[in-house]
Design a protein around this motif. Structure first.
Motif, PDB file in Angstrom:
ATOM      1  N   ALA A  64       0.865  -1.311   0.013  1.00  0.00           N
ATOM      2  CA  ALA A  64       0.071  -0.162   0.012  1.00  0.00           C
ATOM      3  C   ALA A  64       1.025   1.121   0.070  1.00  0.00           C
ATOM      4  O   ALA A  64       0.605   2.210  -0.607  1.00  0.00           O
ATOM      5  N   ALA A  65       2.080   1.355   0.691  1.00  0.00           N
ATOM      6  CA  ALA A  65       2.934   2.299   0.709  1.00  0.00           C
ATOM      7  C   ALA A  65       3.250   2.637  -0.781  1.00  0.00           C
ATOM      8  O   ALA A  65       3.461   4.001  -1.301  1.00  0.00           O
ATOM      9  N   MET A  66       3.617   1.618  -1.416  1.00  0.00           N
ATOM     10  CA  MET A  66       4.332   1.864  -2.801  1.00  0.00           C
ATOM     11  C   MET A  66       3.371   2.374  -3.708  1.00  0.00           C
ATOM     12  O   MET A  66       3.543   3.350  -4.614  1.00  0.00           O
ATOM     13  N   GLU A  67       2.022   1.863  -3.475  1.00  0.00           N
ATOM     14  CA  GLU A  67       0.854   2.629  -4.220  1.00  0.00           C
ATOM     15  C   GLU A  67       0.425   4.065  -3.902  1.00  0.00           C
ATOM     16  O   GLU A  67      -0.328   4.664  -4.650  1.00  0.00           O
ATOM     17  N   THR A  68       0.726   4.303  -2.704  1.00  0.00           N
ATOM     18  CA  THR A  68       0.161   5.530  -2.195  1.00  0.00           C
ATOM     19  C   THR A  68       1.077   6.654  -1.828  1.00  0.00           C
ATOM     20  O   THR A  68       0.760   7.783  -1.713  1.00  0.00           O
ATOM     21  N   MET A  69       2.267   6.497  -1.998  1.00  0.00           N
ATOM     22  CA  MET A  69       3.485   7.539  -1.644  1.00  0.00           C
ATOM     23  C   MET A  69       3.097   8.615  -2.878  1.00  0.00           C
ATOM     24  O   MET A  69       2.693   8.220  -3.774  1.00  0.00           O
ATOM     25  N   PRO A  70       3.496   9.821  -2.456  1.00  0.00           N
ATOM     26  CA  PRO A  70       3.124  10.907  -3.538  1.00  0.00           C
ATOM     27  C   PRO A  70       3.655  10.705  -4.970  1.00  0.00           C
ATOM     28  O   PRO A  70       2.861  11.104  -5.709  1.00  0.00           O
ATOM     29  N   THR A  71       4.883  10.040  -5.130  1.00  0.00           N
ATOM     30  CA  THR A  71       5.492  10.011  -6.442  1.00  0.00           C
ATOM     31  C   THR A  71       4.295   8.910  -7.196  1.00  0.00           C
ATOM     32  O   THR A  71       4.199   9.449  -8.352  1.00  0.00           O
ATOM     33  N   ALA A  72       3.794   8.146  -6.450  1.00  0.00           N
ATOM     34  CA  ALA A  72       2.954   7.186  -7.207  1.00  0.00           C
ATOM     35  C   ALA A  72       1.722   7.717  -7.486  1.00  0.00           C
ATOM     36  O   ALA A  72       1.035   7.347  -8.439  1.00  0.00           O
ATOM     37  N   LEU A  73       1.225   8.915  -6.555  1.00  0.00           N
ATOM     38  CA  LEU A  73      -0.059   9.380  -6.957  1.00  0.00           C
ATOM     39  C   LEU A  73       0.161  10.388  -7.794  1.00  0.00           C
ATOM     40  O   LEU A  73      -0.811  10.622  -8.818  1.00  0.00           O
ATOM     41  N   VAL A  74       1.339  11.164  -8.136  1.00  0.00           N
ATOM     42  CA  VAL A  74       1.635  12.111  -9.398  1.00  0.00           C
ATOM     43  C   VAL A  74       1.317  11.033 -10.488  1.00  0.00           C
ATOM     44  O   VAL A  74       0.619  11.558 -11.413  1.00  0.00           O
ATOM     45  N   ALA A  75       2.050   9.829 -10.381  1.00  0.00           N
ATOM     46  CA  ALA A  75       1.796   8.898 -11.655  1.00  0.00           C
ATOM     47  C   ALA A  75       0.415   8.655 -12.334  1.00  0.00           C
ATOM     48  O   ALA A  75       0.183   8.670 -13.355  1.00  0.00           O
ATOM     49  N   ARG A  76      -0.423   8.600 -11.252  1.00  0.00           N
ATOM     50  CA  ARG A  76      -1.721   7.857 -11.717  1.00  0.00           C
ATOM     51  C   ARG A  76      -2.780   9.075 -11.420  1.00  0.00           C
ATOM     52  O   ARG A  76      -3.926   8.804 -11.807  1.00  0.00           O
ATOM     53  N   ALA A  77      -2.497  10.250 -11.117  1.00  0.00           N
ATOM     54  CA  ALA A  77      -3.521  11.214 -10.845  1.00  0.00           C
ATOM     55  C   ALA A  77      -4.258  11.704 -12.279  1.00  0.00           C
ATOM     56  O   ALA A  77      -3.632  11.619 -13.210  1.00  0.00           O
ATOM     57  N   PRO A  78      -5.414  11.726 -12.109  1.00  0.00           N
ATOM     58  CA  PRO A  78      -6.056  12.174 -13.377  1.00  0.00           C
ATOM     59  C   PRO A  78      -5.743  13.484 -13.938  1.00  0.00           C
ATOM     60  O   PRO A  78      -5.308  14.256 -13.208  1.00  0.00           O
ATOM     61  N   ALA A  79      -5.479  13.863 -15.175  1.00  0.00           N
ATOM     62  CA  ALA A  79      -5.054  14.928 -15.718  1.00  0.00           C
ATOM     63  C   ALA A  79      -5.772  16.115 -15.283  1.00  0.00           C
ATOM     64  O   ALA A  79      -5.188  17.363 -14.896  1.00  0.00           O
ATOM     65  N   GLU A  80      -7.173  16.040 -14.940  1.00  0.00           N
ATOM     66  CA  GLU A  80      -7.850  17.318 -14.291  1.00  0.00           C
ATOM     67  C   GLU A  80      -7.142  17.613 -13.037  1.00  0.00           C
ATOM     68  O   GLU A  80      -7.377  18.850 -12.527  1.00  0.00           O
ATOM     69  N   LEU A  81      -6.697  16.697 -12.246  1.00  0.00           N
ATOM     70  CA  LEU A  81      -6.457  16.731 -10.826  1.00  0.00           C
ATOM     71  C   LEU A  81      -5.185  17.670 -11.003  1.00  0.00           C
ATOM     72  O   LEU A  81      -4.615  18.623 -10.186  1.00  0.00           O
ATOM     73  N   ILE A  82      -4.172  17.068 -11.938  1.00  0.00           N
ATOM     74  CA  ILE A  82      -2.967  17.747 -12.100  1.00  0.00           C
ATOM     75  C   ILE A  82      -2.847  19.047 -12.617  1.00  0.00           C
ATOM     76  O   ILE A  82      -2.278  20.206 -12.038  1.00  0.00           O
ATOM     77  N   ALA A  83      -3.937  19.376 -13.279  1.00  0.00           N
ATOM     78  CA  ALA A  83      -4.172  20.610 -13.762  1.00  0.00           C
ATOM     79  C   ALA A  83      -4.782  21.777 -12.810  1.00  0.00           C
ATOM     80  O   ALA A  83      -4.577  23.002 -12.760  1.00  0.00           O
ATOM     81  N   SER A  84      -5.453  21.077 -11.753  1.00  0.00           N
ATOM     82  CA  SER A  84      -5.897  22.077 -10.720  1.00  0.00           C
ATOM     83  C   SER A  84      -4.893  22.458  -9.391  1.00  0.00           C
ATOM     84  O   SER A  84      -5.377  23.042  -8.593  1.00  0.00           O
ATOM     85  N   LEU A  85      -3.648  21.782  -9.787  1.00  0.00           N
ATOM     86  CA  LEU A  85      -2.718  21.995  -8.725  1.00  0.00           C
ATOM     87  C   LEU A  85      -2.190  23.362  -8.616  1.00  0.00           C
ATOM     88  O   LEU A  85      -2.017  24.305  -9.688  1.00  0.00           O
ATOM     89  N   PRO A  86      -1.794  23.989  -7.395  1.00  0.00           N
ATOM     90  CA  PRO A  86      -1.291  25.452  -7.601  1.00  0.00           C
ATOM     91  C   PRO A  86       0.136  25.479  -7.752  1.00  0.00           C
ATOM     92  O   PRO A  86       0.730  24.344  -7.925  1.00  0.00           O
TER      93      PRO A  86
END
Length: 314
Positions: A222-244
């Motif tokens: 779960a750690a490997m799937e949930t660490m922030p770099t893993a979240l970056v890799a699978r985040a939806p494009a609309e979420l990435i675009a919403s980042l400040p």
């Protein structure tokens, strides 16, 4: 900072005590100045770990008609940390005072720790709830500090150090915790990640005590799937675009895994964004000295850059 430069090790348990010993006299000499900054404590939830401190800029320290807000998430390896760190009570008070003196209202919240009901995603939800409480109660917070209840509080920037950077990054990269289009996401104008535990490598030197990663995340998988770099890799494009705007900082003398984690996170996020993510090295600092340098008179160049970053988001 001269004392910090003599340390041969970057291992956090090794440098922790000597770094604290180096900075404690500097902070004690400025205790009256640090503690002169007005602050108020509020509860944002039902336990003693659901409290936050707000530090108010002194009269004349504001930025015109607008007041930027910094929400700071401290670290501690998910197992330790408190708003006023024992034994001196000057850390993290020094951080709240430092930014308030520069016209930035500063909020520092406790959150549940491992062993106290804190694990992922509960710790991230605690910080989400603290920010949400603040946004919903701005008039109460302003009035408690002697400000007009109508004081406009602008440019909310969220910053995290070490494990706090992991929590802050996870907050904005987890749509199930902070949905795209949510008021919290819309209100956030910047994200500062300092010395973050943003990437884990189970085959390399551990950043956390043995077994803690699985305890915090539920399992190593779960750690490997949930660490922030893993979240970056699978985040939806609309979420990435919403980042400040994101500002990544790391100390010159970080442990190698944290150096690598900060670099990978910045590069991977930059690829998803289609533009470079600002990433800077804090010369002369180690992993611990960052938090202890605020208000000490030494090593404050990058704290000043953080203040400039916050004000630039107005």
């Amino acid at each position: 900072m001269d004392k910090i430069a003599t340390f041969d090790s970057t291992i956090i348990p090794v440098i922790l005590g000597p770094t604290i010993d180096a900075f404690t006299p500097l902070l004690e000499a400025r205790r009256a100045d640090i503690e002169s900054i007005p602050s108020k404590t509020f509860k944002y939830g039902g336990t003693d770990r659901h409290q936050l401190d707000v530090y108010y800029p002194p009269s004349g320290a504001g930025s015109g008609s607008k007041m930027p807000v910094l929400f700071f998430v401290y670290g501690g390896g998910f197992t330790s940390g408190e708003r006023k760190l024992e034994p001196t009570n000057l850390v993290y008070t020094n951080i709240g005072a430092f930014f308030a003196q520069r016209g930035i209202m500063t909020v520092i919240a406790d959150y549940r720790l491992v062993g106290q009901g804190g694990k992922h995603p509960e710790t991230v939800e605690d910080i989400r709830d603290a920010i949400t409480w603040f946004l919903a109660n701005q008039s109460i917070v302003a009035a408690a500090g002697g400000l007009p209840a109508s004081t406009p509080l602008d440019a909310l920037v969220v910053a995290g150090h070490s494990a706090g950077a992991n929590i802050a990054a996870s907050l904005y990269l987890s749509p199930e915790i902070t949905p795209v289009g949510s008021a919290l996401r819309a209100a956030t104008k910047g994200l500062v990640l300092v010395g973050g535990a943003l990437q884990f490598d189970l085959t390399g030197p551990p950043m956390l005590q043995p077994g803690l990663l699985a305890q915090y995340y539920g399992s190593n998988e779960a750690a490997m799937e949930t660490m922030p770099t893993a979240l970056v890799a699978r985040a939806p494009a609309e979420l990435i675009a919403s980042l400040p705007p994101v500002f990544v900082l790391k100390s010159e003398h970080e442990p190698p895994p944290i150096h690598a984690a900060c670099d990978k996170f910045a590069v991977d996020l930059g690829v998803r964004l289609g533009r470079a993510v600002r990433c800077e090295v804090m010369k002369g600092h180690n992993h611990v000295s960052f938090a202890w340098s605020f208000g000490s008179g030494e090593g404050e160049e990058h704290p000043e850059l953080m203040a400039e970053f916050v004000k630039a988001q107005i």
